[in-house]
Scaffold this motif. Structure first.
Motif, PDB file in Angstrom:
ATOM      1  N   LYS A  29       2.426   2.815  14.284  1.00  0.00           N
ATOM      2  CA  LYS A  29       1.515   2.622  13.161  1.00  0.00           C
ATOM      3  C   LYS A  29       1.544   1.116  12.870  1.00  0.00           C
ATOM      4  CE  LYS A  29       0.881   6.274  10.840  1.00  0.00           C
ATOM      5  NZ  LYS A  29       0.921   7.387   9.753  1.00  0.00           N
ATOM      6  N   PHE A  85       2.822   1.813   3.983  1.00  0.00           N
ATOM      7  CA  PHE A  85       3.868   2.881   3.797  1.00  0.00           C
ATOM      8  C   PHE A  85       3.405   3.756   5.021  1.00  0.00           C
ATOM      9  CE2 PHE A  85       6.871   3.324   0.359  1.00  0.00           C
ATOM     10  CZ  PHE A  85       6.575   2.116  -0.385  1.00  0.00           C
ATOM     11  N   ALA A 137      -0.093   3.918  -1.842  1.00  0.00           N
ATOM     12  CA  ALA A 137      -0.706   5.032  -2.016  1.00  0.00           C
ATOM     13  C   ALA A 137      -0.898   5.936  -0.861  1.00  0.00           C
ATOM     14  CB  ALA A 137      -2.197   4.520  -2.494  1.00  0.00           C
ATOM     15  N   MET A 157       0.932  -1.155  -0.198  1.00  0.00           N
ATOM     16  CA  MET A 157      -0.068   0.085  -0.061  1.00  0.00           C
ATOM     17  C   MET A 157       0.772   1.038   0.195  1.00  0.00           C
ATOM     18  SD  MET A 157      -3.343  -0.570   0.088  1.00  0.00           S
ATOM     19  CE  MET A 157      -3.688   0.926   0.575  1.00  0.00           C
ATOM     20  N   LYS A 215      -1.877  -0.964  12.709  1.00  0.00           N
ATOM     21  CA  LYS A 215      -2.379  -1.494  11.376  1.00  0.00           C
ATOM     22  C   LYS A 215      -2.320  -2.875  10.921  1.00  0.00           C
ATOM     23  CE  LYS A 215      -2.619   2.930   9.184  1.00  0.00           C
ATOM     24  NZ  LYS A 215      -3.502   3.259   8.184  1.00  0.00           N
TER      25      LYS A 215
HETATM   26  N1  CTP Z   1      -4.245   3.861   4.395  1.00  0.00           N
HETATM   27  C1  CTP Z   1      -5.185   2.963   4.066  1.00  0.00           C
HETATM   28  N2  CTP Z   1      -6.175   3.759   4.254  1.00  0.00           N
HETATM   29  C2  CTP Z   1      -6.402   4.900   4.619  1.00  0.00           C
HETATM   30  C3  CTP Z   1      -5.262   5.605   5.014  1.00  0.00           C
HETATM   31  C4  CTP Z   1      -4.166   5.008   4.866  1.00  0.00           C
HETATM   32  O1  CTP Z   1      -4.914   2.135   3.607  1.00  0.00           O
HETATM   33  N3  CTP Z   1      -7.592   5.607   4.740  1.00  0.00           N
HETATM   34  C5  CTP Z   1      -2.572   3.141   4.347  1.00  0.00           C
HETATM   35  C6  CTP Z   1      -1.770   4.013   3.431  1.00  0.00           C
HETATM   36  O2  CTP Z   1      -1.719   3.409   2.048  1.00  0.00           O
HETATM   37  C7  CTP Z   1      -0.238   3.478   3.919  1.00  0.00           C
HETATM   38  C8  CTP Z   1      -0.543   3.421   5.572  1.00  0.00           C
HETATM   39  O3  CTP Z   1      -1.953   3.035   5.630  1.00  0.00           O
HETATM   40  O4  CTP Z   1       0.142   2.308   3.387  1.00  0.00           O
HETATM   41  C9  CTP Z   1      -0.366   4.610   6.424  1.00  0.00           C
HETATM   42  O5  CTP Z   1      -0.601   5.786   5.797  1.00  0.00           O
HETATM   43  P1  CTP Z   1      -0.546   7.057   6.620  1.00  0.00           P
HETATM   44  O6  CTP Z   1      -1.156   8.238   6.150  1.00  0.00           O
HETATM   45  O7  CTP Z   1       0.847   7.392   6.973  1.00  0.00           O
HETATM   46  O8  CTP Z   1      -1.274   6.801   8.185  1.00  0.00           O
HETATM   47  P2  CTP Z   1      -2.644   7.075   8.624  1.00  0.00           P
HETATM   48  O9  CTP Z   1      -3.274   5.750   9.019  1.00  0.00           O
HETATM   49  O10 CTP Z   1      -3.577   7.962   7.638  1.00  0.00           O
HETATM   50  O11 CTP Z   1      -2.599   7.922   9.728  1.00  0.00           O
HETATM   51  P3  CTP Z   1      -1.929   9.572  10.002  1.00  0.00           P
HETATM   52  O12 CTP Z   1      -2.538  10.233   8.794  1.00  0.00           O
HETATM   53  O13 CTP Z   1      -2.842   9.958  11.262  1.00  0.00           O
HETATM   54  O14 CTP Z   1      -0.661   9.589  10.248  1.00  0.00           O
END
Ligand code: CTP
Length: 390
Positions: free
Chosen positions: A332, A318, A269, A267, A336
């Motif tokens: 994280k 990521f 994106a 992931m 996750k």
């Molecule tokens: N991701 C996802 N779905 C979301 C948000 C994020 O699958 N709604 C995935 C991204 O593709 C990435 C990972 O989660 O692989 C972490 O994304 P990141 O933006 O760093 O983390 P968030 O969970 O969005 O937390 P924050 O923005 O609060 O740091």
């Protein structure tokens, strides 16, 4: 090993052309069918008779020697499984990058829809010329596999970067792409780009993700002989499956459709955490008020949900952080539930979003941490795949 494979070699005018004789022999020893196209200048360095004898096929040079029901360049393009342009001169590289078709070789490239490997070789000053570099970058972005020249003593007497890469390397890359995929392949689902969350028919919420890191990983996985599905918000063409999506919800649906028989999900994106609760069907009009409120609703956390329902898949996330990179990343990966988390420091301007370079830290769910040095996104992609496949 390459039995039944049709390899098309394009030779351009450069002294390294003589090295391609050995490459042809390597392909032939591995039972490939080899055809050769030369630019007229290539024949200043190597003879048609030599190439014909080695490839055991006619060598194409002129565009209009039509002896087939299709134009020559279309027949060549249709027949081959892969095309290798080696040595690729500055002239031919620049023509290809600009869609010029003024000889059999360049016309064939233009009509070619399967993987193309380009191995440049030229004087170091020519290689460093910004126009040549710009064209190389363009070709790389468009999905051509560039085997960068090596540094050393050049035939022109200079010492520098411009020598054709090792013939073995061209052979290995060709084999990696053509390998019988059933024996080695894994199915990779890779996501790239920032999701686009509509507000109304003309406005949206998104982010600065360029999709380059995810695409570099998809390229690398594909060139390693895997089945690749790239789910991206960007418009790109590649020799593997691309699913173009817009919103987080569309991305989630596309992944779900491919998930069951996948082995690895990456992931990369940048998924928007929130979307507008109710998308306006009509353009939102300006009012007399100074402020406007958009009500946002949480998007599904695609990564977290995939981790919950996985059976055998390796899942890689990521994370983009602007402060406390490692601390936040450790938290994280636990939250996750993925196997690996690739942590990016987005506060740095020289790497990350839109840049061709990156510097990442790979975290493993068992607590292992590996810091990769700053490198091109291609190099980082290679290192990530190596790490998760070890
Ligand atoms: N991701 C996802 N779905 C979301 C948000 C994020 O699958 N709604 C995935 C991204 O593709 C990435 C990972 O989660 O692989 C972490 O994304 P990141 O933006 O760093 O983390 P968030 O969970 O969005 O937390 P924050 O923005 O609060 O740091």
């Amino acid at each position: 090993m390459l039995s039944g494979k049709n390899i098309l070699i394009g030779i351009t005018g450069g002294i390294a052309a003589y090295k391609i004789c050995e490459l042809i022999r390597m392909y032939k020893r591995n039972n490939a069918n080899v055809r050769v196209i030369c630019t007229p200048n290539a024949l200043n360095f190597v003879t048609k008779l030599t190439l014909q004898n080695l490839s055991q096929n006619n060598v194409g040079i002129e565009e209009y020697e039509i002896n087939d029901f299709k134009p020559e360049h279309i027949s060549y393009a249709d027949e081959a499984d892969i095309m290798i342009i080696a040595p690729a001169s500055a002239n031919t590289i620049s023509k290809i990058a600009n869609g010029i078709c003024d000889n059999l070789l360049t016309s064939t490239v233009c009509a070619f829809k399967k993987p193309i490997i380009i191995a440049p070789a030229m004087n170091c000053n020519m290689w460093e010329n910004p126009i040549v570099q710009e064209n190389i970058k363009k070709l790389s972005t468009l999905g051509y596999k560039i085997l960068e020249p090596e540094s050393g003593f050049l035939a022109c007497g200079y010492e520098g970067n411009g020598r054709l890469c090792q013939i073995d390397k061209i052979f290995d890359e060709t084999s990696a792409i053509l390998l019988p995929r059933n024996e080695v392949k894994k199915k990779y689902i890779i996501t790239a780009g920032g999701t686009i969350e509509d507000i109304d028919p003309v406005r949206y919420i998104s982010n600065y993700s360029s999709g380059k890191m995810g695409t570099a990983i998809a390229d690398e996985a594909f060139y390693n002989g895997n089945d690749v599905v790239l789910i991206t918000t960007k418009d790109i063409k590649r020799p593997y499956k691309i699913i173009k999506v817009k919103s987080a919800q569309e991305m989630q649906q596309a992944i779900e459709n491919e998930f069951e028989n996948a082995n690895v999900i990456i992931m990369a994106a940048a998924v928007a955490d929130y979307r507008v609760k109710t998308k306006s069907e009509q353009k939102i009009k300006k009012t007399n008020e100074d402020t406007i409120t958009l009500e946002l609703i949480k998007n599904p956390d695609i990564l977290q949900e995939l981790c919950k329902k996985r059976t055998h898949q390796t899942i890689v996330g990521f994370c983009a952080e602007s402060e406390n990179l490692i601390e936040n990343a450790k938290e994280k990966i636990q939250k996750k539930g993925c196997d690996y988390l690739i942590a990016n420091d987005i506060s740095r301007k020289d790497i990350g979003f839109s840049s061709d370079y990156n510097e990442v830290t790979i975290l493993h769910k068992n607590g292992g941490i590996k810091q990769l040095e700053k490198a091109s996104k291609q190099e980082i992609a290679k290192a990530i795949l190596k790490e998760i496949n070890e």
